[in-house]
Design a protein around this motif. Structure first.
Motif, PDB file in Angstrom:
ATOM      1  N   ASN A 240       0.828  -1.209   0.000  1.00  0.00           N
ATOM      2  CA  ASN A 240       0.000   0.000   0.000  1.00  0.00           C
ATOM      3  C   ASN A 240       0.864   1.261   0.000  1.00  0.00           C
ATOM      4  O   ASN A 240       0.613   2.217   0.733  1.00  0.00           O
ATOM      5  CB  ASN A 240      -0.963   0.025   1.194  1.00  0.00           C
ATOM      6  CG  ASN A 240      -1.970   1.172   1.108  1.00  0.00           C
ATOM      7  OD1 ASN A 240      -2.428   1.553   0.025  1.00  0.00           O
ATOM      8  ND2 ASN A 240      -2.304   1.765   2.251  1.00  0.00           N
ATOM      9  N   VAL A 241       1.893   1.256  -0.852  1.00  0.00           N
ATOM     10  CA  VAL A 241       2.817   2.380  -0.958  1.00  0.00           C
ATOM     11  C   VAL A 241       2.793   2.923  -2.387  1.00  0.00           C
ATOM     12  O   VAL A 241       2.942   2.165  -3.345  1.00  0.00           O
ATOM     13  CB  VAL A 241       4.262   1.953  -0.604  1.00  0.00           C
ATOM     14  CG1 VAL A 241       5.217   3.135  -0.762  1.00  0.00           C
ATOM     15  CG2 VAL A 241       4.345   1.396   0.799  1.00  0.00           C
ATOM     16  N   LYS A 242       2.595   4.239  -2.509  1.00  0.00           N
ATOM     17  CA  LYS A 242       2.726   4.916  -3.800  1.00  0.00           C
ATOM     18  C   LYS A 242       4.124   5.518  -3.902  1.00  0.00           C
ATOM     19  O   LYS A 242       4.682   5.969  -2.896  1.00  0.00           O
ATOM     20  CB  LYS A 242       1.672   6.013  -3.950  1.00  0.00           C
ATOM     21  CG  LYS A 242       0.256   5.481  -4.034  1.00  0.00           C
ATOM     22  CD  LYS A 242      -0.748   6.614  -4.237  1.00  0.00           C
ATOM     23  CE  LYS A 242      -2.157   6.067  -4.420  1.00  0.00           C
ATOM     24  NZ  LYS A 242      -3.145   7.170  -4.616  1.00  0.00           N
ATOM     25  N   VAL A 243       4.678   5.516  -5.106  1.00  0.00           N
ATOM     26  CA  VAL A 243       6.018   6.081  -5.312  1.00  0.00           C
ATOM     27  C   VAL A 243       5.898   7.346  -6.157  1.00  0.00           C
ATOM     28  O   VAL A 243       5.105   7.418  -7.098  1.00  0.00           O
ATOM     29  CB  VAL A 243       6.981   5.071  -5.956  1.00  0.00           C
ATOM     30  CG1 VAL A 243       7.361   4.003  -4.961  1.00  0.00           C
ATOM     31  CG2 VAL A 243       6.397   4.439  -7.208  1.00  0.00           C
ATOM     32  N   LEU A 244       6.697   8.337  -5.794  1.00  0.00           N
ATOM     33  CA  LEU A 244       6.644   9.645  -6.442  1.00  0.00           C
ATOM     34  C   LEU A 244       8.066  10.187  -6.547  1.00  0.00           C
ATOM     35  O   LEU A 244       8.714  10.452  -5.530  1.00  0.00           O
ATOM     36  CB  LEU A 244       5.772  10.594  -5.620  1.00  0.00           C
ATOM     37  CG  LEU A 244       5.578  12.021  -6.132  1.00  0.00           C
ATOM     38  CD1 LEU A 244       4.899  12.026  -7.507  1.00  0.00           C
ATOM     39  CD2 LEU A 244       4.742  12.831  -5.134  1.00  0.00           C
ATOM     40  N   ALA A 245       8.539  10.314  -7.776  1.00  0.00           N
ATOM     41  CA  ALA A 245       9.876  10.862  -8.001  1.00  0.00           C
ATOM     42  C   ALA A 245       9.796  12.373  -8.176  1.00  0.00           C
ATOM     43  O   ALA A 245       8.723  12.938  -8.402  1.00  0.00           O
ATOM     44  CB  ALA A 245      10.508  10.218  -9.234  1.00  0.00           C
ATOM     45  N   LEU A 246      10.929  13.024  -8.057  1.00  0.00           N
ATOM     46  CA  LEU A 246      11.020  14.478  -8.274  1.00  0.00           C
ATOM     47  C   LEU A 246      12.337  14.795  -8.944  1.00  0.00           C
ATOM     48  O   LEU A 246      13.376  14.240  -8.579  1.00  0.00           O
ATOM     49  CB  LEU A 246      10.931  15.230  -6.943  1.00  0.00           C
ATOM     50  CG  LEU A 246      11.144  16.756  -6.991  1.00  0.00           C
ATOM     51  CD1 LEU A 246      10.290  17.458  -5.936  1.00  0.00           C
ATOM     52  CD2 LEU A 246      12.615  17.142  -6.789  1.00  0.00           C
ATOM     53  N   SER A 247      12.285  15.678  -9.939  1.00  0.00           N
ATOM     54  CA  SER A 247      13.500  16.234 -10.531  1.00  0.00           C
ATOM     55  C   SER A 247      13.241  17.704 -10.832  1.00  0.00           C
ATOM     56  O   SER A 247      12.096  18.116 -11.046  1.00  0.00           O
ATOM     57  CB  SER A 247      13.886  15.490 -11.812  1.00  0.00           C
ATOM     58  OG  SER A 247      14.997  16.089 -12.419  1.00  0.00           O
TER      59      SER A 247
END
Length: 212
Positions: A63-70
């Motif tokens: 139940n984990v969402k992943v969100l990248a940032l650049s």
């Protein structure tokens, strides 16, 4: 702003490779791994984003969402995604925030001027379903992250949220856990840990993982 463990993380609205994201709404009742990258079209980041794509079923299972940032813009991200999918043979099946205005980077203190005053360091934030910050990793730009370790930490955090245990050094899913020192009543221990436990020292008591 410096975030500390247990803080409620700040909300934000920001463009991403999958459209605008209102962070709180997007996260919903899931846990989140938010992880930043120094820039698009960088070699270490390319391998990391591919690895997260491969591991997404493991994050979903927890139940984990992943969100990248650049810090680059959406168009740059879309070009980079093509390179990632070509070279890493993995789908970028999660959003990458476009943070060219440094709004989220500043909000989450991802820029460390003594390392580089324009690029984000490799930060990882594990955020629970109540929007509380549970863990921060900060890597230098030259060192790729160990995503198996990130999954291991999530397993530990979720386990200890639901049972009166902590996890010892190098613990992995399925191994024995430590009973928290605050539990002392023998009847309570018997009820909470029906599999029993081994008392190594009065403060060090090992028990099989409770949910296995």
């Amino acid at each position: 702003m410096s975030l500390r463990l247990g803080d409620t993380v700040p909300n934000f609205k920001q463009a991403s490779s999958q459209g605008e994201i209102d962070f709180y709404d997007w996260a919903g009742d899931s846990w989140v791994v938010l992880f930043s990258h120094p820039a698009d079209f960088t070699p270490v980041c390319t391998t990391e984003l591919g690895e997260v794509g491969r591991l997404k079923p493991e994050f979903d299972r927890r139940n984990v969402k992943v969100l990248a940032l650049s810090v680059d813009d959406v168009e740059s991200h879309k070009g980079w995604i093509g390179d990632i999918e070509e070279t890493q043979k993995a789908s970028v099946n999660y959003p990458i925030l476009a943070d060219s205005d440094r709004k989220v980077s500043d909000l989450y203190d991802m820029i460390h001027p003594n390392a580089n005053n324009t690029l984000t360091v490799r930060s990882v934030f594990i955020i629970d379903s109540s929007k509380k910050l549970r863990l921060v990793f900060t890597y230098p730009a030259s060192t790729g992250r160990n995503f198996d370790e990130i999954l291991r930490v999530i397993d530990s955090l979720q386990l200890t949220d639901n049972y009166s245990v902590a996890t010892p050094a190098n613990w992995k899913e399925g191994e024995d856990c430590v009973i928290v020192p605050s539990l002392k009543d023998p009847e309570v221990l018997k009820e909470k840990f029906p599999k029993g436990y081994t008392e190594v020292k009065p403060y060090l008591r090992m028990t099989p993982q409770p949910d296995k």
